[in-house]
Design a protein around this motif. Structure first.
Motif, PDB file in Angstrom:
ATOM      1  N   VAL A  31      14.667  -9.527   7.782  1.00 16.16           N
ATOM      2  CA  VAL A  31      15.222 -10.135   6.559  1.00 16.16           C
ATOM      3  C   VAL A  31      15.193  -9.180   5.380  1.00 16.16           C
ATOM      4  CG1 VAL A  31      14.800 -12.528   7.191  1.00 16.16           C
ATOM      5  CG2 VAL A  31      12.989 -11.218   6.080  1.00 16.16           C
ATOM      6  N   ILE A  32      14.297  -8.190   5.429  1.00 14.78           N
ATOM      7  CA  ILE A  32      14.231  -7.220   4.336  1.00 14.78           C
ATOM      8  C   ILE A  32      13.514  -5.965   4.832  1.00 14.78           C
ATOM      9  CG2 ILE A  32      12.051  -8.107   3.364  1.00 14.78           C
ATOM     10  CD1 ILE A  32      13.326  -7.556   0.551  1.00 14.78           C
ATOM     11  N   SER A  33      13.998  -4.817   4.391  1.00 12.78           N
ATOM     12  CA  SER A  33      13.379  -3.536   4.740  1.00 12.78           C
ATOM     13  C   SER A  33      13.239  -2.686   3.489  1.00 12.78           C
ATOM     14  CB  SER A  33      14.236  -2.777   5.770  1.00 12.78           C
ATOM     15  OG  SER A  33      14.329  -3.482   6.978  1.00 12.78           O
ATOM     16  N   TYR A  34      12.109  -1.981   3.391  1.00 16.89           N
ATOM     17  CA  TYR A  34      11.859  -1.051   2.277  1.00 16.89           C
ATOM     18  C   TYR A  34      11.660   0.355   2.827  1.00 16.89           C
ATOM     19  CZ  TYR A  34      11.316  -4.647  -1.303  1.00 16.89           C
ATOM     20  OH  TYR A  34      11.543  -5.660  -2.196  1.00 16.89           O
ATOM     21  N   ALA A  35      12.296   1.326   2.189  1.00 20.65           N
ATOM     22  CA  ALA A  35      12.070   2.720   2.547  1.00 20.65           C
ATOM     23  C   ALA A  35      10.862   3.250   1.777  1.00 20.65           C
ATOM     24  CB  ALA A  35      13.303   3.556   2.211  1.00 20.65           C
ATOM     25  N   LEU A  36       9.995   4.012   2.461  1.00 16.78           N
ATOM     26  CA  LEU A  36       8.851   4.685   1.834  1.00 16.78           C
ATOM     27  C   LEU A  36       9.215   6.154   1.697  1.00 16.78           C
ATOM     28  CD1 LEU A  36       7.464   2.125   3.281  1.00 16.78           C
ATOM     29  CD2 LEU A  36       5.380   3.498   3.189  1.00 16.78           C
ATOM     30  N   LEU A  37       9.366   6.602   0.471  1.00 16.37           N
ATOM     31  CA  LEU A  37       9.825   7.959   0.218  1.00 16.37           C
ATOM     32  C   LEU A  37       8.830   8.690  -0.672  1.00 16.37           C
ATOM     33  CD1 LEU A  37      13.547   7.085  -0.612  1.00 16.37           C
ATOM     34  CD2 LEU A  37      12.629   7.758   1.602  1.00 16.37           C
ATOM     35  N   SER A  38       8.699   9.984  -0.453  1.00 13.03           N
ATOM     36  CA  SER A  38       7.811  10.799  -1.284  1.00 13.03           C
ATOM     37  C   SER A  38       8.276  12.249  -1.247  1.00 13.03           C
ATOM     38  CB  SER A  38       6.368  10.698  -0.788  1.00 13.03           C
ATOM     39  OG  SER A  38       5.529  11.533  -1.563  1.00 13.03           O
ATOM     40  N   ASP A  39       8.203  12.904  -2.418  1.00 17.77           N
ATOM     41  CA  ASP A  39       8.552  14.326  -2.493  1.00 17.77           C
ATOM     42  C   ASP A  39       7.361  15.217  -2.156  1.00 17.77           C
ATOM     43  OD1 ASP A  39      11.145  13.652  -3.315  1.00 17.77           O
ATOM     44  OD2 ASP A  39      10.506  13.497  -5.411  1.00 17.77           O
ATOM     45  N   GLN A  40       6.142  14.655  -2.228  1.00 20.88           N
ATOM     46  CA  GLN A  40       4.934  15.450  -2.020  1.00 20.88           C
ATOM     47  C   GLN A  40       4.227  15.183  -0.691  1.00 20.88           C
ATOM     48  OE1 GLN A  40       5.314  13.753  -5.071  1.00 20.88           O
ATOM     49  NE2 GLN A  40       6.087  15.583  -6.115  1.00 20.88           N
ATOM     50  N   LYS A  41       4.262  13.943  -0.222  1.00 21.88           N
ATOM     51  CA  LYS A  41       3.451  13.570   0.940  1.00 21.88           C
ATOM     52  C   LYS A  41       4.221  13.738   2.247  1.00 21.88           C
ATOM     53  CE  LYS A  41       0.599  10.321  -1.683  1.00 21.88           C
ATOM     54  NZ  LYS A  41      -0.534  11.250  -1.746  1.00 21.88           N
ATOM     55  N   SER A  42       3.473  14.083   3.296  1.00 20.95           N
ATOM     56  CA  SER A  42       4.055  14.242   4.630  1.00 20.95           C
ATOM     57  C   SER A  42       4.243  12.875   5.279  1.00 20.95           C
ATOM     58  CB  SER A  42       3.144  15.103   5.500  1.00 20.95           C
ATOM     59  OG  SER A  42       1.919  14.406   5.727  1.00 20.95           O
ATOM     60  N   LEU A  43       4.985  12.838   6.415  1.00 19.66           N
ATOM     61  CA  LEU A  43       5.181  11.587   7.138  1.00 19.66           C
ATOM     62  C   LEU A  43       3.853  11.033   7.644  1.00 19.66           C
ATOM     63  CD1 LEU A  43       8.429  12.190   9.264  1.00 19.66           C
ATOM     64  CD2 LEU A  43       8.195  10.943   7.123  1.00 19.66           C
ATOM     65  N   GLU A  44       2.916  11.927   8.035  1.00 20.27           N
ATOM     66  CA  GLU A  44       1.607  11.465   8.506  1.00 20.27           C
ATOM     67  C   GLU A  44       0.850  10.761   7.380  1.00 20.27           C
ATOM     68  OE1 GLU A  44       2.891  14.438   9.027  1.00 20.27           O
ATOM     69  OE2 GLU A  44       3.187  14.367  11.209  1.00 20.27           O
ATOM     70  N   GLU A  45       0.940  11.325   6.170  1.00 15.28           N
ATOM     71  CA  GLU A  45       0.256  10.707   5.021  1.00 15.28           C
ATOM     72  C   GLU A  45       0.905   9.371   4.669  1.00 15.28           C
ATOM     73  OE1 GLU A  45      -1.418  14.309   2.288  1.00 15.28           O
ATOM     74  OE2 GLU A  45       0.770  14.203   2.531  1.00 15.28           O
ATOM     75  N   LEU A  46       2.245   9.310   4.725  1.00 16.65           N
ATOM     76  CA  LEU A  46       2.952   8.045   4.451  1.00 16.65           C
ATOM     77  C   LEU A  46       2.592   6.990   5.494  1.00 16.65           C
ATOM     78  CD1 LEU A  46       6.565   9.229   3.438  1.00 16.65           C
ATOM     79  CD2 LEU A  46       4.830   8.228   1.948  1.00 16.65           C
ATOM     80  N   THR A  47       2.440   7.423   6.742  1.00 17.85           N
ATOM     81  CA  THR A  47       2.057   6.491   7.811  1.00 17.85           C
ATOM     82  C   THR A  47       0.694   5.869   7.525  1.00 17.85           C
ATOM     83  OG1 THR A  47       3.320   7.762   9.435  1.00 17.85           O
ATOM     84  CG2 THR A  47       1.633   6.273  10.288  1.00 17.85           C
ATOM     85  N   ALA A  48      -0.251   6.680   7.119  1.00 16.15           N
ATOM     86  CA  ALA A  48      -1.599   6.173   6.796  1.00 16.15           C
ATOM     87  C   ALA A  48      -1.549   5.185   5.634  1.00 16.15           C
ATOM     88  CB  ALA A  48      -2.518   7.347   6.466  1.00 16.15           C
ATOM     89  N   ILE A  49      -0.771   5.516   4.606  1.00 22.53           N
ATOM     90  CA  ILE A  49      -0.645   4.625   3.442  1.00 22.53           C
ATOM     91  C   ILE A  49      -0.026   3.289   3.866  1.00 22.53           C
ATOM     92  CG2 ILE A  49       0.616   4.289   1.271  1.00 22.53           C
ATOM     93  CD1 ILE A  49       0.290   7.348   0.820  1.00 22.53           C
ATOM     94  N   ALA A  50       1.012   3.357   4.713  1.00 23.67           N
ATOM     95  CA  ALA A  50       1.682   2.126   5.166  1.00 23.67           C
ATOM     96  C   ALA A  50       0.720   1.228   5.926  1.00 23.67           C
ATOM     97  CB  ALA A  50       2.885   2.470   6.042  1.00 23.67           C
TER      98      ALA A  50
END
Length: 901
Positions: A150-169
């Motif tokens: 029903v809804i999706s959000y993109a997680l974007l960052s200019d500084q963090k890696s995909l591994e770091e974004l995964t941990a945050i998620a």
């Protein structure tokens, strides 16, 4: 029927209006209570786009240490397929086989409980497991196609890696979202090694999230995809998610949460547009009454039937668990003209008696005595027409159950209001009228005098009148081939998908056996590029990166189109790393509609070698097929099947209106023998296509089937799939439903009139609407499909009202001693005003829907256009044809009786 022996006691016995007037405080109190309960019920109804329907699919993902695709199919896939066919609710079974892997999809009948179907599959496979190849394993994945993101959000960052974004998620976002009510699961996309984060209730078992890669507006990142339960309120779930995201965002440094995809915006726009049309319909229906009744009080009394009937209907909707969605809101908007009809007829008849000098109370009793039975019968026939719609079989029946019951409830409540509250208020609020000085009576007006003359002429030229009626019917039927025949019209949603498949690397296709080569890494060095070694260490990521690069190439082209607001790319759909999807959102202030932007996209997208892509609408109903037109080409000889499918594709590509024509074995995996497909025990290749807005789905399917007849060899057959199969079922379902509806109408009318003559006149007058309905659809180029068919059934219910009003009063006047011709002409003069009033109020109530304004107008317009066109022609013709038919059939009836004696 003996006209010399009047039977007033029968009418008085059935006149509940007399009882209502005698106990008016109880009646007023009752309807006040219903109104309050209706307001409470309305506040409890949830908003949605379409009705809650379960499309259950069980996916069995099996693996075995088998090297070739043919051996895998024979030893793994086929043995799994065969026993599953015996499970209760089974509809179809399809499979796709790769070397060492078989994916079996079991499709169940709509409404089959997903949990019990899944348990049955598990039990069957448990008994089967000993006979499968040694080392085999399988996973059972239950899927409800109605349980969509029903809804999706993109997680974007200019500084963090995909591994770091995964941990945050995993730590800061998913746990907070997943615990919200109405959410089935939260998927993390873009993380190639993740398991989906999901609630752990028994009803929501943990399943593996397929590896994916994600880009949003040209930047790689992750995405949070929220899946709701099938019964959850979409708008409520989205509202809660949006609130939580707003609270989470300030806590995240150097991370942006950007809305990537949502259903909620279109649902809001569509429901708001339908509600606006409903309100406009109420206003127009009320305005048309004023000049006819020429009394503010009479107008208020008649108009009160609308809100009270609608609020009472909300109680029924709440009891049955219906939503305020496109279908039920459309039903409520369509019945505006009908729910006020009975009250109009009652008030008009009471007003006529008051104009003749009677007191309001006396006029109310006399007026309801005259009109009571015909109003009751005509309204009950409308309910009788729509009750079968509510119990139609198959997906279409499930889809329109809320429509049928909502309409039936609304008209029954409108009848109760008209028979109880309307006469009570009329007896209390209407004032006696003084006779006009010149003795003017509306029955002596110019229009009515002209109608008297026309009726008299018609009764003396009956063959000519019947001839005109027959010609209009023939013309109406003759227009049907000129109207596009479809299933559900395409919607201008401001969003669409581009689905594509990237080719496998050439070197991979050259390998006879990938597993052995991967094990032997010593042979993997070629020109310094260790591609097999890379495949061995991370095969999914290797292929996903290739698929994402294709998506990036498409994105660069899409971002140059000014109508496009955002693009959201996912590489790796349904566990296939070579398959990708780009979700495109359009700007609100665009100059082009969705279909026109899609055409621009098709013209401008690059065509990388070996890449297959398709520009697709967001599906109206999630079915097993991706594109609207999908045809299964089936046969036992796969070599013959491939040749036949390719020949058919070449021919079909030349047909006008078909776009993105493709075969399911077009990708490299299938072409090189890495993939085999089956459907219901036979080899299959799917031919699919998108359609231009002017080509109906049914027309397209018929064109393909006609083309196939001339080229398919013996042993190769076609089977419609997805929406194409639904469109075929629609015509059959509606044909049966219409027959049942007419039979029920006939029974109600026989009970009223006590003989077959009058019901036969009503039934024979029904075709008078066809010419107007078909003209309306032809002029507006609306599809003759599921929506317009509902409009035609609606017409069947509406048309008998005028005929019953005329025939019942003719019989009353004849019982009072008038000749047949005198009774017919006087009835015409007296009933012309209420017939014109009710027809005008219904037509004007449809105008906001027919104008096609607002989101979702493509669904509302065909139905309204068919009804308006049909009402205009049928009303004009029935005012002449019904009396003439009555006299012709009665003469034939009397002649037959005399001959028999």
């Amino acid at each position: 029927m003996n006209f010399s022996n009047p039977k007033p006691t029968r009418r008085e016995r059935f006149n509940i209006s007399r009882l209502a007037i005698q106990h008016s405080p109880i009646v007023i109190g009752f309807w006040l209570a219903v109104t309050i309960a209706g307001l409470l019920a309305l506040s409890s109804l949830k908003y949605a786009l379409f009705p809650d329907i379960t499309f259950p699919v069980i996916v069995v993902n099996a693996q075995a240490p088998v090297e070739t695709v043919i051996d895998t199919q024979n030893q793994l896939t086929i043995p799994i397929e065969q026993p599953l066919k015996k499970i209760e609710g089974f509809r179809d079974v399809g499979s796709t086989t790769y070397p060492g892997r078989g994916i079996v999809n079991i499709f169940f009948a709509v409404g089959t409980p997903l949990k019990s179907a899944s348990e049955d599959v598990e039990k069957t496979l448990a008994q089967l497991k000993p006979s499968l190849p040694s080392g085999s394993s399988y996973e059972v994945i239950p899927i409800n196609l109605n349980e969509s993101g029903v809804i999706s959000y993109a997680l974007l960052s200019d500084q963090k890696s995909l591994e770091e974004l995964t941990a945050i998620a995993h730590q800061k976002i998913i746990p907070k979202i997943a615990k919200l009510p109405g959410i089935l699961k939260v998927n993390l996309l873009g993380d190639t090694s993740s398991i989906d984060s999901q609630k752990t209730e028994k009803s929501s078992p943990l399943t593996r999230q397929y590896p994916t890669l994600v880009r949003f507006n040209g930047q790689e990142g992750l995405a949070i995809e929220v899946i709701k339960t099938s019964r959850a309120n979409t708008l409520e779930v989205v509202r809660q998610v949006e609130q939580n995201i707003q609270q989470i965002q300030p806590e995240l440094s150097d991370v942006r949460l950007v809305l990537a995809e949502t259903q909620a915006e279109y649902i809001r726009e569509s429901t708001r547009a339908t509600i606006d049309a409903l309100i406009e319909a109420i206003v127009l229906a009320v305005l048309v009454i004023i000049p006819f009744l020429r009394s503010f009080r009479a107008t208020v009394i008649a108009s009160l039937a609308i809100p009270i009937s609608l609020l009472a209907t909300c109680i029924i909707m709440a009891i049955f668990g219906f939503n305020l969605e496109t279908i039920t809101l459309l039903a409520l908007a369509l019945v505006i003209g009908i729910v006020v009809d009975d009250a109009i007829v009652d008030v008009e008849n009471i007003s006529r008696h008051i104009e003749q000098g009677k007191s309001p109370k006396e006029a109310a009793i006399l007026g309801t005595n005259e009109i009571g039975l015909s109003v009751t019968a005509s309204t009950l026939t409308i309910a009788a027409v729509f009750i079968p719609v509510a119990f139609m079989a198959g997906p279409v029946g499930k889809f329109f159950k809320p429509f049928g019951l909502t309409v039936s409830a609304a008209v029954i409540f409108s009848l109760l209001v008209a028979r109880t509250l309307t006469p009570v208020l009329a007896s209390r609020w209407l004032k006696p009228k003084k006779p006009e000085k010149n003795g003017h009576n509306y029955l002596d007006s110019g229009i009515i005098n002209h109608y008297r003359q026309l009726l008299r002429w018609s009764l003396h030229h009956r063959k000519m009148v019947i001839g005109i009626a027959l010609i209009s019917f023939i013309v109406g039927v003759g227009l049907i081939p000129l109207i596009p025949k479809g299933f559900i019209p395409p919607l201008d949603r401001g969003e669409f998908n581009i689905v594509y498949t990237a080719p496998l690397p050439k070197r991979l296709l050259e390998l006879k056996s990938l597993p052995k080569q991967v094990e032997n890494n010593s042979a993997s060095q070629e020109g310094g590029f260790d591609w097999i070694s890379q495949l061995a260490s991370s095969p999914q990521t290797f292929l996903l990166r290739k698929t994402l690069r294709v998506g990036k190439e498409f994105e660069e082209s899409l971002q140059k189109i000014t109508e496009i607001k955002s693009v959201y790319t996912i590489a790796g759909l349904q566990g296939e790393p070579t398959k990708g999807k780009i979700y495109v959102t359009l700007k609100h202030d665009r100059q082009l509609n969705t279909q026109q932007v899609q055409d621009v996209v098709r013209q401008n997208l690059p065509k990388p070698k070996g890449v297959i892509f398709s520009v697709e609408d967001i599906p109206f109903i999630e079915t097993e097929a991706e594109k609207p037109l999908q045809i299964a080409i089936k046969g036992d000889n796969y070599t013959q099947l491939q040749a036949a499918a390719q020949t058919l594709k070449t021919r079909v590509e030349k047909l006008p209106g078909l776009k993105d024509v493709a075969l399911s074995n077009q990708d490299d995996q299938a072409a090189n023998g890495y993939k085999l497909e089956r459907l219901n025990g036979q080899g299959v290749i799917y031919l699919s296509a998108n359609l231009s807005p002017k080509l109906g789905l049914e027309d397209a399917a018929l064109d393909v089937e006609k083309t196939a007849k001339t080229i398919l060899p013996q042993g190769v057959i076609l089977q419609r799939w997805g929406s194409a199969a639904q469109s075929d079922d629609v015509l059959m379902s509606f044909g049966k439903t219409l027959a049942v509806a007419i039979l029920l109408m006939l029974l109600v009318l026989i009970l009223l009139f006590g003989r077959i003559l009058e019901p036969l006149v009503v039934i024979l007058s029904l075709p008078l609407s066809i010419v107007g309905a078909m003209l309306g659809l032809l002029i507006t180029q609306s599809d003759f499909g599921i929506i317009s068919l509902i409009g035609l059934i609606f017409l069947v219910g509406l048309l008998d009202k005028n005929a019953v009003l005329l025939l019942d009063y003719i019989n009353q006047l004849r019982s009072a001693g008038k000749t047949r011709e005198e009774a017919i002409i006087e009835t015409g003069a007296i009933r012309l005003r209420p017939i014109i009033m009710t027809t005008a109020s219904t037509i004007l109530g449809m105008v906001p829907l027919a104008l096609g304004w607002g989101a979702g107008s493509e669904l509302r317009q065909p139905m309204a256009v068919a009804i308006i066109g049909g009402l205009i022609t049928s009303t004009l013709l029935s005012l002449i044809v019904v009396p003439v038919l009555y006299s012709v059939l009665e003469d034939g009836w009397l002649k037959m009786v005399k001959t028999h004696k």
